[in-house]
Motif scaffolding. Structure first.
Motif, mmCIF file in Angstrom:
data_model
loop_
_atom_site.group_PDB
_atom_site.id
_atom_site.type_symbol
_atom_site.label_atom_id
_atom_site.label_comp_id
_atom_site.label_asym_id
_atom_site.label_seq_id
_atom_site.Cartn_x
_atom_site.Cartn_y
_atom_site.Cartn_z
ATOM 1 N N MET A 72 0.841 -1.190 0.000
ATOM 2 C CA MET A 72 0.000 0.000 0.000
ATOM 3 C C MET A 72 0.880 1.245 0.000
ATOM 4 N N ALA A 73 0.600 2.163 -0.943
ATOM 5 C CA ALA A 73 1.371 3.399 -1.011
ATOM 6 C C ALA A 73 1.036 4.302 0.171
ATOM 7 N N ARG A 74 2.018 5.072 0.625
ATOM 8 C CA ARG A 74 1.851 5.947 1.777
ATOM 9 C C ARG A 74 2.332 7.349 1.444
ATOM 10 N N ALA A 75 1.798 8.337 2.123
ATOM 11 C CA ALA A 75 2.231 9.725 1.924
ATOM 12 C C ALA A 75 3.578 9.936 2.596
ATOM 13 N N ARG A 76 4.525 10.552 1.884
ATOM 14 C CA ARG A 76 5.851 10.813 2.428
ATOM 15 C C ARG A 76 6.262 12.253 2.131
ATOM 16 N N ASN A 77 7.312 12.708 2.828
ATOM 17 C CA ASN A 77 7.820 14.063 2.650
ATOM 18 C C ASN A 77 8.946 14.104 1.617
ATOM 19 N N ILE A 78 8.948 15.145 0.788
ATOM 20 C CA ILE A 78 10.051 15.400 -0.132
ATOM 21 C C ILE A 78 10.680 16.730 0.259
ATOM 22 N N LYS A 79 11.955 16.700 0.604
ATOM 23 C CA LYS A 79 12.646 17.911 1.018
ATOM 24 C C LYS A 79 13.377 18.539 -0.176
ATOM 25 N N PRO A 80 13.462 19.882 -0.210
ATOM 26 C CA PRO A 80 14.125 20.562 -1.338
ATOM 27 C C PRO A 80 15.545 20.097 -1.593
ATOM 28 N N ALA A 81 16.243 19.651 -0.537
ATOM 29 C CA ALA A 81 17.628 19.234 -0.693
ATOM 30 C C ALA A 81 17.775 18.050 -1.647
ATOM 31 N N LEU A 82 16.706 17.298 -1.833
ATOM 32 C CA LEU A 82 16.778 16.149 -2.733
ATOM 33 C C LEU A 82 17.205 16.570 -4.131
ATOM 34 N N PHE A 83 16.685 17.695 -4.602
ATOM 35 C CA PHE A 83 16.940 18.126 -5.971
ATOM 36 C C PHE A 83 18.338 18.720 -6.134
ATOM 37 N N LYS A 84 19.015 18.956 -5.024
ATOM 38 C CA LYS A 84 20.380 19.487 -5.079
ATOM 39 C C LYS A 84 21.420 18.410 -4.812
ATOM 40 N N ASN A 85 20.965 17.170 -4.677
ATOM 41 C CA ASN A 85 21.904 16.083 -4.446
ATOM 42 C C ASN A 85 22.793 15.920 -5.676
ATOM 43 N N GLU A 86 24.104 15.995 -5.490
ATOM 44 C CA GLU A 86 25.035 16.006 -6.615
ATOM 45 C C GLU A 86 25.117 14.658 -7.335
ATOM 46 N N VAL A 87 24.814 13.589 -6.644
ATOM 47 C CA VAL A 87 24.850 12.269 -7.287
ATOM 48 C C VAL A 87 23.588 12.044 -8.106
ATOM 49 N N LEU A 88 22.436 12.274 -7.473
ATOM 50 C CA LEU A 88 21.178 12.107 -8.196
ATOM 51 C C LEU A 88 21.030 13.134 -9.316
ATOM 52 N N GLY A 89 21.623 14.316 -9.100
ATOM 53 C CA GLY A 89 21.463 15.412 -10.065
ATOM 54 C C GLY A 89 22.039 15.129 -11.437
ATOM 55 N N VAL A 90 23.019 14.235 -11.519
ATOM 56 C CA VAL A 90 23.640 13.926 -12.818
ATOM 57 C C VAL A 90 23.322 12.493 -13.259
ATOM 58 N N ALA A 91 22.465 11.804 -12.516
ATOM 59 C CA ALA A 91 22.119 10.422 -12.838
ATOM 60 C C ALA A 91 20.865 10.379 -13.701
ATOM 61 N N ASP A 92 20.471 9.203 -14.082
ATOM 62 C CA ASP A 92 19.232 8.991 -14.824
ATOM 63 C C ASP A 92 18.074 9.528 -13.984
ATOM 64 N N PRO A 93 17.268 10.454 -14.519
ATOM 65 C CA PRO A 93 16.136 10.993 -13.741
ATOM 66 C C PRO A 93 15.202 9.893 -13.231
ATOM 67 N N MET A 94 15.132 8.771 -13.944
ATOM 68 C CA MET A 94 14.278 7.669 -13.498
ATOM 69 C C MET A 94 14.758 7.111 -12.156
ATOM 70 N N ALA A 95 16.055 7.221 -11.895
ATOM 71 C CA ALA A 95 16.585 6.749 -10.617
ATOM 72 C C ALA A 95 16.042 7.595 -9.478
ATOM 73 N N THR A 96 15.961 8.909 -9.704
ATOM 74 C CA THR A 96 15.399 9.798 -8.684
ATOM 75 C C THR A 96 13.923 9.496 -8.462
ATOM 76 N N LEU A 97 13.182 9.319 -9.569
ATOM 77 C CA LEU A 97 11.760 9.010 -9.443
ATOM 78 C C LEU A 97 11.550 7.682 -8.720
ATOM 79 N N LEU A 98 12.374 6.707 -9.045
ATOM 80 C CA LEU A 98 12.245 5.412 -8.364
ATOM 81 C C LEU A 98 12.578 5.547 -6.884
ATOM 82 N N PHE A 99 13.612 6.309 -6.560
ATOM 83 C CA PHE A 99 13.996 6.515 -5.172
ATOM 84 C C PHE A 99 12.839 7.118 -4.382
ATOM 85 N N ILE A 100 12.199 8.122 -4.947
ATOM 86 C CA ILE A 100 11.039 8.742 -4.286
ATOM 87 C C ILE A 100 9.897 7.731 -4.169
ATOM 88 N N GLY A 101 9.686 6.963 -5.248
ATOM 89 C CA GLY A 101 8.618 5.968 -5.224
ATOM 90 C C GLY A 101 8.818 4.919 -4.149
#
Length: 237
Positions: free
Chosen positions: A1-30
């Motif tokens: 069952m999916a649950r509500a979670r928090n997304i912090k602005p710092a996520l989008f400034k992560n230097e590793v995720l920032g240059v990786a496949d955007p799908m990796a970021t979406l999957l991480f959030i998922g």
């Protein structure tokens, strides 16, 4: 069952995720929405892909999970035959709702905190006690359910002795012996119902546990009692 979670602005400034496949970021959030309150979920790539990317084709969920694992965003592991994913620093960044169900999966150290704690997290001593019980229980059906029920009872040494004594009497009872033992309950049912507290009437001329010898005590008898020892060492009347 999916649950509500928090997304912090710092996520989008992560230097590793920032240059990786955007799908990796979406999957991480998922993964956050699929994880339990401790940030743990089952490592099932096909199911995860269906939950996070239900309408996208060509998504390599397993490959993306491997990348997240290699870059320390998650940890993939297996305990008791269960493949799991731990989202690193999950409890630091998320605040699960107080009414959210407890975790039912083991952490990376093999610890359970939810309803499975009693059964899957059995101590070596409790496991040994269960195996002793199971060896004597005449109906060898649904052992895993029996183990869970035994873990909930979690008997002390005194209670274990009481259970085994009662089990011995039940095994010798007419109710369990008649019709080939078809009325013997499952072990989990017997344990959950605290049936060791029942009054039991033993049937005549039977042994306590299946497989036990009918005739015992021969080695302890004194066969020379009342006889006269002759000079040659033999006995006589």
């Amino acid at each position: 069952m999916a649950r509500a979670r928090n997304i912090k602005p710092a996520l989008f400034k992560n230097e590793v995720l920032g240059v990786a496949d955007p799908m990796a970021t979406l999957l991480f959030i998922g993964l956050w929405t699929l994880a339990d309150r401790r940030g743990i979920l089952e490592d099932r790539p096909l199911r995860i892909k269906a939950e996070v990317f239900p309408y996208r084709e060509g998504i390599d969920a397993d490959g993306l999970l491997a990348w997240l694992d290699e870059n320390d965003f998650i940890e993939r592991y297996s305990v008791d035959g269960i493949a799991c994913i731990q989202i690193n620093n999950f409890e630091k960044h998320q605040n699960p709702h107080k009414n959210e169900d407890p975790s039912s999966l083991p952490d990376t150290a093999g610890n359970y905190t939810g309803p499975q704690k009693a059964s899957a997290g059995m101590t070596a001593e409790l496991t040994a006690s269960f195996e002793s019980f199971w060896k004597c229980y005449p109906r060898k059906t649904a052992k895993d359910n029996a183990r869970k029920a035994f873990a909930k009872v979690n008997p002390s040494a005194e209670l274990m002795a009481e259970i085994m004594d009662s089990l011995s009497k039940h095994c010798a009872s007419q109710g369990w012996l008649k019709d080939g033992g078809q009325f013997i309950p499952h072990a989990a049912t017997w344990l959950n119902g605290k049936r060791w507290t029942d009054e039991v009437k033993a049937a005549a001329n039977v042994h306590a546990f299946p497989g036990a010898a009918r005739h015992t005590g021969f080695a302890d008898r004194d066969y020379s009692a009342g006889l006269i020892v002759r000079e040659d060492g033999t006995n006589g009347f």
